[in-house]
Enzyme design. Sequence first.
Site, short mmCIF file in Angstrom:
data_model
loop_
_atom_site.label_atom_id
_atom_site.label_comp_id
_atom_site.label_asym_id
_atom_site.label_seq_id
_atom_site.Cartn_x
_atom_site.Cartn_y
_atom_site.Cartn_z
N MET A 294 0.86 -1.17 0.00
CA MET A 294 0.00 0.00 0.00
C MET A 294 0.90 1.23 0.00
SD MET A 294 -1.57 2.66 1.50
CE MET A 294 -0.94 2.52 3.17
N TYR A 295 0.89 1.98 -1.10
CA TYR A 295 1.76 3.14 -1.24
C TYR A 295 0.99 4.33 -1.80
CZ TYR A 295 5.45 -0.29 -0.58
OH TYR A 295 6.24 -1.29 -0.08
N SER A 296 1.61 5.51 -1.69
CA SER A 296 1.03 6.76 -2.22
C SER A 296 -0.37 7.01 -1.67
CB SER A 296 0.99 6.71 -3.76
OG SER A 296 2.28 6.53 -4.29
#
Length: 244
Positions: free
Chosen positions: A1-3
């Site tokens: 899970m990024y940005s």
Amino acid sequence: MYSSGQAEEILGELLKGRRQNVILATKGGMPMGSGQNQSGNSKYWIKRAVEDSLKRLQTDYIDLYQLHQPDLNTDIEETLGILTDLVSEGKIRYIGTSNFQAWQVTEAQWTSERKNTARFVSEQSPYSILNRSIEFDLLAATAKYGMGVLVWSPLSGGLLTRKNRFGEAVSADSRAATFAGSLQSIVDPNREENRSKFEAIAKLQTLADEGGTDSAASGHGVYPGSFFHQQLLGLGPSGSFVIP
């Protein structure tokens, strides 16, 4: 899970109509806001984080849900408790960790056995020819408990792709060029503390060039991490390796 969840949103769109054909993994625990209950591995936040991930991914279950990092403010028993509930509800199939130390892997496994909770089946750690610290004791711990190992930063942020040399600006098309803050200092080619790292990269490049491969003959060149990755393909001290 990024940005801030955008990576999950993009993946959710891409998986429409083919969800059953992939093994979907994501992470939770990193800050998603400035609030006290918007990060960490507490019962409250993990439950909310999983629900939010499911919405962004447009799916009703996650194959592998990983804790992004240890949370020293939350007892591992509490974390395992809520993860077990989510597994029982069918929202998660398997659970894993990331950036855990050997003692934390062991503590979690002991807690799972003692409390009869779901157990972690994988650990994701940084591993490259420039960073082999997991060989000290982490791989022994994961092997002991039959955990798979997923590797992140196998090319050391792009430094092992023959694009960077000490005293020269980072290549504009390399991942290192996008780093900021503390990450930027780790790959800064002008930082004296990084001299030994770049000296090692130069020696590895020489070995790679001397060794040669079909890719070199075709004009694509050989990068310093080539030999290390070839070794990992036949390495199995912890059961299994996944190299992105």
